[in-house]
Design an enzyme around this catalytic site. Structure first.
Site, short mmCIF file in Angstrom:
data_model
loop_
_atom_site.label_atom_id
_atom_site.label_comp_id
_atom_site.label_asym_id
_atom_site.label_seq_id
_atom_site.Cartn_x
_atom_site.Cartn_y
_atom_site.Cartn_z
N ASN A 1 0.87 -1.17 0.00
CA ASN A 1 0.00 0.00 0.00
C ASN A 1 0.91 1.23 0.00
O ASN A 1 1.42 1.64 1.03
CB ASN A 1 -0.89 -0.05 1.25
CG ASN A 1 -1.86 1.10 1.31
OD1 ASN A 1 -1.79 2.04 0.52
ND2 ASN A 1 -2.78 1.02 2.27
N ARG B 1 -2.48 -1.84 -3.64
CA ARG B 1 -3.63 -0.96 -3.49
C ARG B 1 -3.48 0.21 -4.46
O ARG B 1 -2.48 0.93 -4.43
CB ARG B 1 -3.70 -0.42 -2.07
CG ARG B 1 -4.86 0.52 -1.91
CD ARG B 1 -4.85 1.16 -0.57
NE ARG B 1 -6.05 1.96 -0.41
CZ ARG B 1 -6.18 2.90 0.52
NH1 ARG B 1 -5.21 3.12 1.37
NH2 ARG B 1 -7.30 3.59 0.60
N HIS C 1 -12.14 4.26 -0.82
CA HIS C 1 -12.21 3.39 0.37
C HIS C 1 -13.04 2.14 0.10
O HIS C 1 -13.53 1.51 1.03
CB HIS C 1 -12.84 4.10 1.59
CG HIS C 1 -11.98 5.14 2.22
ND1 HIS C 1 -12.52 6.24 2.86
CD2 HIS C 1 -10.64 5.27 2.32
CE1 HIS C 1 -11.56 6.99 3.33
NE2 HIS C 1 -10.40 6.43 3.02
N ARG D 1 -8.93 17.39 5.08
CA ARG D 1 -9.81 17.73 3.95
C ARG D 1 -11.18 18.16 4.44
O ARG D 1 -11.72 17.58 5.38
CB ARG D 1 -9.97 16.51 3.03
CG ARG D 1 -8.70 16.15 2.28
CD ARG D 1 -8.85 14.85 1.53
NE ARG D 1 -8.00 13.83 2.09
CZ ARG D 1 -8.15 12.51 1.92
NH1 ARG D 1 -9.13 12.05 1.20
NH2 ARG D 1 -7.32 11.66 2.49
#
Ligand code: ADP
Length: 374
Positions: A10, A69, A158, A219
């Site tokens: 990842n 990923r 996600h 964010r």
């Protein structure tokens, strides 16, 4: 499903998480984290990784594959995909859709191809779970021709976690996935909500990019697009400054100066007013999404909290779902005092079951890799 372990990588913008995991049993043979990498340091990181795995006694000739990923699969990649040169070129073309997230993944794949030339390299996409979002949920109400030409739609992110947690919640309840309407709240550094009907996503809070939706560490989530016009016109911000503001200096950090939820909670308890505001905005946004997704689904069987904050911060779960008994949601305060899980935190007679379920993105990736290879 193969018993041979999968090396899961990842690769983030400045770090590389890895895990060697058996997809059949879910057993993790080793895991780790290499931080603060420059973009040209991935090659070195993978060389170090291979040495580290050897030191730990991992037989790398026994690996079935390397699973990567990849955040954005665009409209082309809607399931786990065996990577070859054509796929790599396709991933390069998607970089404009995920300029912060896809380049490190691509770099990781290239380096892993060099480090493990005999092994299948498989890309697993965070957008894939949302590939068949209903058009009404996936479409932005802007000029249709322009949106089509530039690939502007809601992709969702996600997905690796949401898909895993939907199944894990069904398993925990001993009920078939196909019988459940679920709302899943993935609350980590990034955060997103998804409505899942019978194992398929029907609505999700992230959009073209991971900027939409819930309040996150850095964010803002949902924002009137007019704010961006105002910042450009009146605030004199240029593209790079806007990008930096939206990705790195908004959300909890922008409101309070604190990004990490543990520190935020400590500051709230210490009477810090801006931390309190950040916490309240965070919870209020989540509550709005819970209500919206209950309406999208026409009521839910299960609401599940997952990821760092969702799994560990009882007061968020309490405050987000407080006073919703008219919507069939009753939290048991003692049961809610839990970390990790899986655990039920609603009362026995609550019409909506509320769960805490740990996510496991690496295992989800390993399973998708194994399913593709078989
Ligand atoms: P990501 O994978 O997006 O980095 P995580 O799922 O690891 O995110 O979640 C990170 C967030 O979860 C951080 O804000 C962190 O403060 C919060 N978190 C993790 N563990 C705990 C804990 N034990 N108590 C409170 N907050 C936690």
């Amino acid at each position: 499903m193969t018993a041979r372990p999968v090396l899961v990588l990842n690769a983030g913008s400045s770090s590389l998480k890895y895990q060697v995991v058996r997809p059949d049993t879910g057993r993790s043979l080793t895991r780790g984290h290499v931080e603060r990498l420059g973009s040209d340091e991935f090659a070195e990181a993978l060389r170090t990784l291979s040495e580290e795995l050897a030191r730990e006694g991992i037989d790398q000739t026994s690996l079935a594959a390397v699973g990567h990923r990849v955040v954005h699969g665009g409209q082309q990649y809607v399931s786990a995909t065996l990577v070859d040169d054509d796929v790599l070129a396709g991933l390069e073309e998607l970089v404009p859709l995920a300029p912060l997230h896809n380049p490190p993944a691509i770099a990781g794949i290239r380096q892993a191809m060099a480090a493990y030339p005999g092994l299948p390299q498989v890309a697993v996409f965070d957008t894939a779970f949302f590939a068949d979002l209903p058009p009404a949920a996936a479409t932005y109400a802007i000029d249709a021709e322009l949106a089509h030409r530039l690939g502007i739609r809601r992709y969702g992110m996600h997905g690796i976690s949401h898909e895993y947690v939907a199944q894990a919640a069904a398993d925990f309840l001993g009920r078939p996935l196909g019988n459940l309407d679920q709302v899943i709240l993935h609350l980590g550094n990034g955060a997103s909500a998804t409505a899942v009907r019978a194992g398929r996503s029907v609505e999700t809070s992230m959009g073209l990019t991971p900027l939409e939706g819930l309040v996150m560490g850095t964010r803002a989530g949902d924002l009137d697009p007019g704010v961006l016009l105002h910042l450009m016109r009146v605030g004199d911000l240029d593209l790079d400054e806007l990008d930096d503001l939206l990705n790195h200096r908004s959300g909890l950090l922008g409101l309070s100066g604190i990004q990490d939820f543990r520190d935020l909670v400590t500051a709230v308890d210490g009477g810090d007013a801006s931390a309190r505001t950040a916490y309240d905005v965070y919870c209020h946004r989540l509550r709005k999404y819970v209500g919206a997704y209950l309406a999208v689904l026409g009521g839910a069987d299960v609401i599940t909290f997952t990821a760092g904050t969702g799994e560990n911060v009882a007061r968020v779960r309490r405050d987000v779902l407080a006073g919703l008994d008219r919507l069939g949601i009753n939290i048991d305060p003692e049961r809610n005092d839990v970390r990790g899980g899986p655990a039920r935190i609603s009362t026995d007679d609550s019409p909506v079951t509320v769960l805490v379920v740990p996510t496991d993105e690496e295992l989800s990736i390993a399973r998708q890799v194994a399913a593709l290879l078989s």
